[in-house]
Write an enzyme that holds these catalytic residues in place. Structure first.
Site, PDB file in Angstrom:
ATOM      1  CE  LYS A   1     -18.683  12.558  15.627  1.00 13.74           C
ATOM      2  NZ  LYS A   1     -18.686  11.279  16.286  1.00 13.74           N
TER       3      LYS A   1
ATOM      4  CD1 TRP B   1     -20.657  11.315  11.295  1.00 14.75           C
ATOM      5  CD2 TRP B   1     -18.485  11.824  11.346  1.00 14.75           C
ATOM      6  NE1 TRP B   1     -20.049  10.477  12.200  1.00 14.75           N
ATOM      7  CE2 TRP B   1     -18.725  10.775  12.258  1.00 14.75           C
ATOM      8  CE3 TRP B   1     -17.185  12.319  11.221  1.00 14.75           C
ATOM      9  CZ2 TRP B   1     -17.715  10.195  13.022  1.00 14.75           C
ATOM     10  CZ3 TRP B   1     -16.183  11.748  11.978  1.00 14.75           C
ATOM     11  CH2 TRP B   1     -16.439  10.701  12.867  1.00 14.75           C
TER      12      TRP B   1
ATOM     13  CD  GLU C   1      -5.260  -2.253   1.518  1.00 12.64           C
ATOM     14  OE1 GLU C   1      -5.503  -1.640   0.447  1.00 12.64           O
ATOM     15  OE2 GLU C   1      -4.807  -1.681   2.531  1.00 12.64           O
TER      16      GLU C   1
ATOM     17  CB  THR D   1      -0.884   0.036   1.266  1.00 10.55           C
ATOM     18  OG1 THR D   1      -0.025   0.102   2.408  1.00 10.55           O
ATOM     19  CG2 THR D   1      -1.768  -1.193   1.370  1.00 10.55           C
TER      20      THR D   1
HETATM   21  P1  ADP Z   1      -3.559   4.395  -0.599  1.00  6.23           P
HETATM   22  O1  ADP Z   1      -4.378   3.688   0.447  1.00  6.23           O
HETATM   23  O2  ADP Z   1      -2.157   4.474  -0.266  1.00  6.23           O
HETATM   24  O3  ADP Z   1      -4.152   5.718  -1.078  1.00  6.23           O
HETATM   25  P2  ADP Z   1      -4.757   2.888  -2.681  1.00  6.23           P
HETATM   26  O4  ADP Z   1      -4.454   3.211  -4.065  1.00  6.23           O
HETATM   27  O5  ADP Z   1      -4.947   1.485  -2.310  1.00  6.23           O
HETATM   28  O6  ADP Z   1      -3.607   3.461  -1.862  1.00  6.23           O
HETATM   29  O7  ADP Z   1      -5.980   3.781  -2.288  1.00  6.23           O
HETATM   30  C1  ADP Z   1      -7.234   3.282  -1.977  1.00  6.23           C
HETATM   31  C2  ADP Z   1      -8.085   4.410  -1.485  1.00  6.23           C
HETATM   32  O8  ADP Z   1      -8.255   5.405  -2.491  1.00  6.23           O
HETATM   33  C3  ADP Z   1      -9.481   3.977  -1.150  1.00  6.23           C
HETATM   34  O9  ADP Z   1      -9.534   3.409   0.134  1.00  6.23           O
HETATM   35  C4  ADP Z   1     -10.233   5.288  -1.255  1.00  6.23           C
HETATM   36  O10 ADP Z   1     -10.080   6.060  -0.076  1.00  6.23           O
HETATM   37  C5  ADP Z   1      -9.539   5.992  -2.374  1.00  6.23           C
HETATM   38  N1  ADP Z   1     -10.283   5.805  -3.623  1.00  6.23           N
HETATM   39  C6  ADP Z   1     -10.038   4.919  -4.599  1.00  6.23           C
HETATM   40  N2  ADP Z   1     -10.894   5.066  -5.611  1.00  6.23           N
HETATM   41  C7  ADP Z   1     -11.725   6.076  -5.270  1.00  6.23           C
HETATM   42  C8  ADP Z   1     -12.840   6.712  -5.900  1.00  6.23           C
HETATM   43  N3  ADP Z   1     -13.263   6.360  -7.089  1.00  6.23           N
HETATM   44  N4  ADP Z   1     -13.450   7.702  -5.225  1.00  6.23           N
HETATM   45  C9  ADP Z   1     -13.029   8.092  -4.006  1.00  6.23           C
HETATM   46  N5  ADP Z   1     -11.979   7.540  -3.376  1.00  6.23           N
HETATM   47  C10 ADP Z   1     -11.334   6.553  -3.993  1.00  6.23           C
END
Ligand code: ADP
Length: 540
Positions: free
Chosen positions: A439, A444, A330, A185
């Site tokens: 918050k 929220w 993940e 990640t």
């Molecule tokens: P990191 O956790 O390091 O940013 P990832 O690429 O695995 O790496 O990111 C996943 C996160 O990116 C998701 O948990 C979400 O918060 C955000 N995310 C991914 N796609 C979208 C989307 N289409 N809209 C909003 N948030 C998104």
């Protein structure tokens, strides 16, 4: 049981074999780091991947379960590693080239990489950490000029390694539950953690991505894979493309909007995948370059929320459909994709954009539930928010060599840390990450909703909203914007008036900062952790 179907292992070599037998003349085009255009076929990919698998076993002495790092741009050689490394039984560990030296060192040592395949242009970054690497036996350098030298130990040219290898690698030893690839990640919200993909999970994910309701990948497509190959296996698109017989184009390091537009025009690209920041840049460049038409028909956009006006502008001005997608490292990563259905034809244009701005429906092979704070499932009413929890055929069961089970529920779901609502038709809308939620006085506030709205203001190019401490309300939203034209300043009052029709009074940011740039993570997302740090140090 007798009379049952065959046990036919779902492995990456199966994708490669299929591509070779059924679509051998399909092209893979790479615009290499030195801007040379390289082109070959699925048959060439097959043969060179076999050589690579052979070289790993017989020249480098690697076997089942050995970790092999890649540190490279998007191109055909990196694709050969996607197939050749797992085909040898080893694991293709793609390393994010944008991480800090400390994080890279941590990841390589934690994964216990035995060799690193590295692009010549990226070698200086690795030279800085070479003495701290505890398991790396040597380096294979890609796209190096003839006079190339480095202080890295035990290195050789990729092409020389392949030229000594044989094409008759035997990949019968692989089983579908074997690991094939690993990605850490990006550590946006903590220390990077390893996610290990299996052959089976990767094949099933790619098959589902191909489906018409999802990315709709087929042999009619020419796909530009912009999302980095070091980031969640380029969202599985290389596998989907080979499986479906799509023509594939890789831009390597040429990811500036003007370069991408040049490649799209020259290669007649109709489908492309990348994060929203890339498309914001491409749209701006199309406008400033006076380009009125482009062969693109569909953009697969995910990794961060897509601003609705970007969806609208691409549709109205260029007849390009944006397909919004959501997922995580993940989850391989794709879990949802958003397309309109026949019953949506009667919606107004505005309603259609609103629906397409949602992150979409779960892919076949995955399940989503939205859990409220009281640990009961939220109704799919499009209003009630909760944490997104996922399970499915390509969802993580545990992190690589991490004992903590904090991210997993007792009944076997993965806790994503994202907050969303789900509507009755199963279209999910992300409202925040739990760590980015604001918050205020017990209520929220969705930072994502504010950002998307602020980004529709004509003076604003990018917007990011973070929580800042407040004596009375505990937290309040702070808006940070980058202007389209630095001369055209936006005032706090102007922003407030702009947001008032769409938000409750308490949700509107009471401070505004105009920045030259919003800090971004290694994969191009707004880096809110960094912004909160800058704010705390009085540097925002
Ligand atoms: P990191 O956790 O390091 O940013 P990832 O690429 O695995 O790496 O990111 C996943 C996160 O990116 C998701 O948990 C979400 O918060 C955000 N995310 C991914 N796609 C979208 C989307 N289409 N809209 C909003 N948030 C998104």
């Amino acid at each position: 049981m007798e009379g049952l179907m065959m046990q036919y292992p779902l492995t990456l070599t199966m994708i490669l074999e299929h591509g070779y037998r059924i679509h051998p003349t399909k092209q893979i085009v790479s615009i290499l780091p030195d801007k040379r255009r390289h082109q070959y076929t699925f048959a060439d990919l097959y043969k060179r991947s076999k050589r690579l698998a052979h070289a790993l076993r017989h020249q480098l002495g690697l076997g089942k379960g050995d970790m092999v790092g890649t540190y490279a741009w998007n191109h055909h050689q990196h694709l050969e590693m996607y197939f050749g490394i797992p085909a040898s039984g080893a694991i293709c560990h793609t390393i994010n080239i944008r991480l800090s030296a400390t994080q890279t060192e941590f990841i390589v040592n934690h994964a216990e990489d035995k060799y690193i395949f590295i692009d010549a242009t990226l070698v200086p970054q690795f030279e800085k950490i070479r003495s701290a690497l505890t398991t790396v036996r040597g380096f294979i350098v890609l796209n190096a000029p003839e006079d190339f030298t480095t202080t890295l130990h035990n290195w050789q040219h990729y092409e020389e390694l392949l030229s000594r290898a044989s094409e008759d690698a035997d990949w019968s030893l692989i089983e579908e539950d074997d690991p094939c690839a690993m990605c850490y990640t990006s550590g946006t919200t903590g220390q990077p953690k390893g996610v290990l993909y299996s052959h089976r999970s990767t094949v099933l994910h790619a098959m589902s991505v191909c489906m018409p309701n999802h990315a709709n990948v087929s042999f009619h497509d020419t796909m530009l894979i912009i999302v980095p190959q070091f980031h969640v296996m380029a969202w599985g698109f290389p596998f989907a493309g080979i499986m479906a017989g799509a023509r594939i184009v890789f831009p390597s390091m040429h990811m500036q909007p003007e370069s991408l537009i040049r490649i799209i025009l020259a290669e007649n690209v109709n489908k492309a995948a990348a994060v929203p920041t890339i498309w914001l840049g491409v749209y701006a460049a199309l406008k400033s370059g006076g380009i009125k038409s482009i062969p693109l028909k569909e953009l697969i956009v995910g990794g961060a929320a897509v601003p609705p006006n970007l969806i609208e502008n691409f549709q109205q001005e260029f007849n390009i459909t944006v397909v919004h997608s959501w997922g995580m490292t993940e989850t391989s990563p794709v879990v949802t994709m958003g397309r309109l259905q026949p019953e949506h034809a009667s919606l107004s244009d505005e309603q259609k954009i609103t629906l397409r701005a949602r992150q979409g429906q779960p892919l076949f092979g995955t399940e989503i539930r939205i859990m409220k704070e009281d640990h009961t499932p939220a109704p799919w009413d499009g209003i009630t928010p909760g944490e997104v929890q996922v399970r499915g055929a390509w969802v993580i069961e545990s992190y690589y060599q991490v004992k903590s089970r904090d991210n997993f529920t007792e009944d076997g779901w993965f806790r994503t840390g994202d907050v969303a609502t789900m509507d009755p038709q199963g279209y999910m809308q992300i409202t925040d990450r739990t760590k980015d939620l604001i918050k205020s006085g017990g209520e929220w506030i969705s930072s994502v909703a504010l950002e998307l709205s602020i980004m529709t203001h004509p003076k604003v190019r990018e917007a990011s909203v973070i929580a800042i401490p407040d004596d009375k309300w505990l937290e309040r939203p702070l808006a940070c914007v980058v202007l389209k034209d630095p001369e055209e300043i936006i005032s706090h009052q102007e922003l407030t008036e702009f947001l008032t029709p769409h938000f409750a009074k308490f949700q509107i940011p009471d401070q505004l900062r105009i920045l030259l740039e919003i800090p971004k993570t290694s994969v191009g997302k707004f880096d809110k952790k960094e912004m909160r740090r800058l704010y705390a140090e009085g540097k925002l």
